[in-house]
Motif scaffolding. Structure first.
Motif, PDB file in Angstrom:
ATOM      1  N   PHE A 172      -1.784  10.099  27.958  1.00 41.94           N
ATOM      2  CA  PHE A 172      -0.332   9.976  28.115  1.00 41.94           C
ATOM      3  C   PHE A 172       0.044   9.600  29.550  1.00 41.94           C
ATOM      4  CE2 PHE A 172      -0.044  12.301  24.080  1.00 41.94           C
ATOM      5  CZ  PHE A 172       0.929  11.534  23.452  1.00 41.94           C
ATOM      6  N   ALA A 173      -0.665  10.154  30.534  1.00 39.81           N
ATOM      7  CA  ALA A 173      -0.390   9.794  31.926  1.00 39.81           C
ATOM      8  C   ALA A 173      -0.692   8.310  32.156  1.00 39.81           C
ATOM      9  CB  ALA A 173      -1.200  10.676  32.871  1.00 39.81           C
ATOM     10  N   TYR A 174      -1.817   7.850  31.604  1.00 40.28           N
ATOM     11  CA  TYR A 174      -2.127   6.419  31.714  1.00 40.28           C
ATOM     12  C   TYR A 174      -1.038   5.569  31.062  1.00 40.28           C
ATOM     13  CZ  TYR A 174      -6.925   6.840  33.529  1.00 40.28           C
ATOM     14  OH  TYR A 174      -8.025   7.065  34.308  1.00 40.28           O
ATOM     15  N   LEU A 175      -0.533   6.001  29.906  1.00 40.03           N
ATOM     16  CA  LEU A 175       0.545   5.268  29.245  1.00 40.03           C
ATOM     17  C   LEU A 175       1.769   5.165  30.139  1.00 40.03           C
ATOM     18  CD1 LEU A 175       0.924   6.210  25.464  1.00 40.03           C
ATOM     19  CD2 LEU A 175       0.440   3.989  26.470  1.00 40.03           C
ATOM     20  N   MET A 176       2.098   6.240  30.812  1.00 42.85           N
ATOM     21  CA  MET A 176       3.268   6.243  31.691  1.00 42.85           C
ATOM     22  C   MET A 176       3.113   5.246  32.845  1.00 42.85           C
ATOM     23  SD  MET A 176       5.250   8.165  30.071  1.00 42.85           S
ATOM     24  CE  MET A 176       6.610   8.151  31.205  1.00 42.85           C
ATOM     25  N   LEU A 177       1.871   4.961  33.212  1.00 41.16           N
ATOM     26  CA  LEU A 177       1.604   3.989  34.281  1.00 41.16           C
ATOM     27  C   LEU A 177       1.353   2.582  33.732  1.00 41.16           C
ATOM     28  CD1 LEU A 177      -0.660   6.134  36.614  1.00 41.16           C
ATOM     29  CD2 LEU A 177       1.762   5.592  36.894  1.00 41.16           C
ATOM     30  N   GLY A 178       1.429   2.439  32.413  1.00 45.85           N
ATOM     31  CA  GLY A 178       1.246   1.134  31.803  1.00 45.85           C
ATOM     32  C   GLY A 178      -0.195   0.723  31.583  1.00 45.85           C
ATOM     33  N   SER A 179      -1.123   1.641  31.730  1.00 42.60           N
ATOM     34  CA  SER A 179      -2.550   1.358  31.531  1.00 42.60           C
ATOM     35  C   SER A 179      -2.939   1.635  30.086  1.00 42.60           C
ATOM     36  CB  SER A 179      -3.394   2.205  32.496  1.00 42.60           C
ATOM     37  OG  SER A 179      -3.100   1.892  33.827  1.00 42.60           O
ATOM     38  N   LYS A 180      -2.552   0.728  29.213  1.00 40.65           N
ATOM     39  CA  LYS A 180      -2.737   0.946  27.781  1.00 40.65           C
ATOM     40  C   LYS A 180      -4.204   1.023  27.369  1.00 40.65           C
ATOM     41  CE  LYS A 180       1.654  -1.069  26.379  1.00 40.65           C
ATOM     42  NZ  LYS A 180       2.293  -2.091  25.545  1.00 40.65           N
ATOM     43  N   SER A 181      -5.064   0.210  27.966  1.00 39.61           N
ATOM     44  CA  SER A 181      -6.473   0.239  27.557  1.00 39.61           C
ATOM     45  C   SER A 181      -7.128   1.565  27.942  1.00 39.61           C
ATOM     46  CB  SER A 181      -7.246  -0.937  28.145  1.00 39.61           C
ATOM     47  OG  SER A 181      -7.271  -0.880  29.551  1.00 39.61           O
ATOM     48  N   LYS A 182      -6.781   2.101  29.110  1.00 43.79           N
ATOM     49  CA  LYS A 182      -7.317   3.402  29.521  1.00 43.79           C
ATOM     50  C   LYS A 182      -6.754   4.507  28.643  1.00 43.79           C
ATOM     51  CE  LYS A 182      -8.375   2.228  34.289  1.00 43.79           C
ATOM     52  NZ  LYS A 182      -8.114   2.539  35.702  1.00 43.79           N
ATOM     53  N   ALA A 183      -5.474   4.409  28.318  1.00 41.56           N
ATOM     54  CA  ALA A 183      -4.854   5.401  27.431  1.00 41.56           C
ATOM     55  C   ALA A 183      -5.536   5.378  26.068  1.00 41.56           C
ATOM     56  CB  ALA A 183      -3.365   5.111  27.283  1.00 41.56           C
ATOM     57  N   ARG A 184      -5.740   4.188  25.525  1.00 41.44           N
ATOM     58  CA  ARG A 184      -6.377   4.046  24.223  1.00 41.44           C
ATOM     59  C   ARG A 184      -7.779   4.664  24.232  1.00 41.44           C
ATOM     60  NH1 ARG A 184      -4.771  -0.684  23.098  1.00 41.44           N
ATOM     61  NH2 ARG A 184      -6.193  -1.760  24.491  1.00 41.44           N
ATOM     62  N   ALA A 185      -8.540   4.418  25.300  1.00 37.13           N
ATOM     63  CA  ALA A 185      -9.895   4.977  25.400  1.00 37.13           C
ATOM     64  C   ALA A 185      -9.855   6.505  25.423  1.00 37.13           C
ATOM     65  CB  ALA A 185     -10.590   4.444  26.645  1.00 37.13           C
ATOM     66  N   ASP A 186      -8.892   7.073  26.166  1.00 39.42           N
ATOM     67  CA  ASP A 186      -8.786   8.533  26.210  1.00 39.42           C
ATOM     68  C   ASP A 186      -8.346   9.111  24.875  1.00 39.42           C
ATOM     69  OD1 ASP A 186      -9.739   8.895  28.757  1.00 39.42           O
ATOM     70  OD2 ASP A 186      -7.796   9.331  29.660  1.00 39.42           O
ATOM     71  N   PHE A 187      -7.390   8.462  24.218  1.00 36.42           N
ATOM     72  CA  PHE A 187      -6.962   8.943  22.907  1.00 36.42           C
ATOM     73  C   PHE A 187      -8.118   8.878  21.909  1.00 36.42           C
ATOM     74  CE2 PHE A 187      -2.409   7.496  24.019  1.00 36.42           C
ATOM     75  CZ  PHE A 187      -2.103   8.735  24.568  1.00 36.42           C
ATOM     76  N   LYS A 188      -8.881   7.800  21.962  1.00 38.46           N
ATOM     77  CA  LYS A 188     -10.033   7.661  21.069  1.00 38.46           C
ATOM     78  C   LYS A 188     -11.031   8.794  21.295  1.00 38.46           C
ATOM     79  CE  LYS A 188     -13.818   4.587  19.865  1.00 38.46           C
ATOM     80  NZ  LYS A 188     -14.573   3.395  20.196  1.00 38.46           N
ATOM     81  N   ARG A 189     -11.313   9.109  22.562  1.00 36.51           N
ATOM     82  CA  ARG A 189     -12.254  10.189  22.864  1.00 36.51           C
ATOM     83  C   ARG A 189     -11.699  11.531  22.397  1.00 36.51           C
ATOM     84  NH1 ARG A 189     -16.789  12.190  22.383  1.00 36.51           N
ATOM     85  NH2 ARG A 189     -17.516  13.582  24.004  1.00 36.51           N
ATOM     86  N   ALA A 190     -10.414  11.770  22.597  1.00 41.49           N
ATOM     87  CA  ALA A 190      -9.795  13.026  22.147  1.00 41.49           C
ATOM     88  C   ALA A 190      -9.949  13.175  20.634  1.00 41.49           C
ATOM     89  CB  ALA A 190      -8.325  13.065  22.550  1.00 41.49           C
ATOM     90  N   ILE A 191      -9.746  12.081  19.909  1.00 42.96           N
ATOM     91  CA  ILE A 191      -9.892  12.114  18.453  1.00 42.96           C
ATOM     92  C   ILE A 191     -11.341  12.401  18.073  1.00 42.96           C
ATOM     93  CG2 ILE A 191      -9.820  10.679  16.373  1.00 42.96           C
ATOM     94  CD1 ILE A 191      -7.310   9.313  17.686  1.00 42.96           C
ATOM     95  N   GLU A 192     -12.284  11.761  18.764  1.00 39.25           N
ATOM     96  CA  GLU A 192     -13.708  12.003  18.498  1.00 39.25           C
ATOM     97  C   GLU A 192     -14.060  13.482  18.669  1.00 39.25           C
ATOM     98  OE1 GLU A 192     -15.635   9.404  21.265  1.00 39.25           O
ATOM     99  OE2 GLU A 192     -15.335   7.627  20.022  1.00 39.25           O
ATOM    100  N   LEU A 193     -13.362  14.131  19.597  1.00 37.14           N
ATOM    101  CA  LEU A 193     -13.609  15.544  19.876  1.00 37.14           C
ATOM    102  C   LEU A 193     -12.809  16.472  18.964  1.00 37.14           C
ATOM    103  CD1 LEU A 193     -13.716  15.335  23.765  1.00 37.14           C
ATOM    104  CD2 LEU A 193     -15.646  15.832  22.252  1.00 37.14           C
ATOM    105  N   GLY A 194     -12.062  15.882  18.012  1.00 39.87           N
ATOM    106  CA  GLY A 194     -11.341  16.693  17.042  1.00 39.87           C
ATOM    107  C   GLY A 194      -9.882  16.950  17.359  1.00 39.87           C
ATOM    108  N   TYR A 195      -9.348  16.316  18.398  1.00 43.28           N
ATOM    109  CA  TYR A 195      -7.950  16.525  18.766  1.00 43.28           C
ATOM    110  C   TYR A 195      -7.068  15.608  17.933  1.00 43.28           C
ATOM    111  CZ  TYR A 195      -4.191  18.011  21.849  1.00 43.28           C
ATOM    112  OH  TYR A 195      -3.055  18.585  22.353  1.00 43.28           O
ATOM    113  N   CYS A 196      -5.908  16.087  17.530  1.00 41.36           N
ATOM    114  CA  CYS A 196      -4.969  15.309  16.737  1.00 41.36           C
ATOM    115  C   CYS A 196      -3.991  14.589  17.673  1.00 41.36           C
ATOM    116  CB  CYS A 196      -4.211  16.225  15.772  1.00 41.36           C
ATOM    117  SG  CYS A 196      -3.121  15.325  14.678  1.00 41.36           S
ATOM    118  N   VAL A 197      -4.209  13.297  17.858  1.00 39.26           N
ATOM    119  CA  VAL A 197      -3.350  12.477  18.717  1.00 39.26           C
ATOM    120  C   VAL A 197      -2.228  11.905  17.856  1.00 39.26           C
ATOM    121  CG1 VAL A 197      -3.273  10.417  20.179  1.00 39.26           C
ATOM    122  CG2 VAL A 197      -5.275  11.924  20.254  1.00 39.26           C
TER     123      VAL A 197
END
Length: 90
Positions: free
Chosen positions: A56-81
């Motif tokens: 979400f912090a990356y999204l606020m800075l406009g870094s969509k690819s970094k945000a997407r990578a973090d969201f993907k990892r969170a999901i892999e770890l079982g977090y509901c994004v």
């Protein structure tokens, strides 16, 4: 050099870094929040919530690819994004 939190206590675990990152995030210090979420993740590579919040912090800075990578990892770890967060990365 040890880093102290706002209470003057030495920060030596992922939870302390996450809490400080969350405070920075709330005050719109997104760069500072990213740095602290990153430290939390270094200390606990399976900290799904830290990946999510850093995304979400990356999204606020406009870094969509970094945000997407973090969201993907969170999901892999079982977090509901939220789907809205994933959609914002497009």
């Amino acid at each position: 050099m040890a880093v102290a939190n706002t209470e003057g206590r030495t920060m030596n675990n992922a939870t302390d870094w996450f809490k400080r990152a969350t405070a920075k995030h709330k005050s719109k210090d997104y760069q500072g929040a990213i740095a602290d979420y990153t430290k939390a993740i270094e200390l606990n590579p399976d900290y799904a919530q830290a990946y999510n919040k850093r995304g979400f912090a990356y999204l606020m800075l406009g870094s969509k690819s970094k945000a997407r990578a973090d969201f993907k990892r969170a999901i892999e770890l079982g977090y509901c994004v939220p789907q809205e967060a994933l959609d914002a990365c497009k």
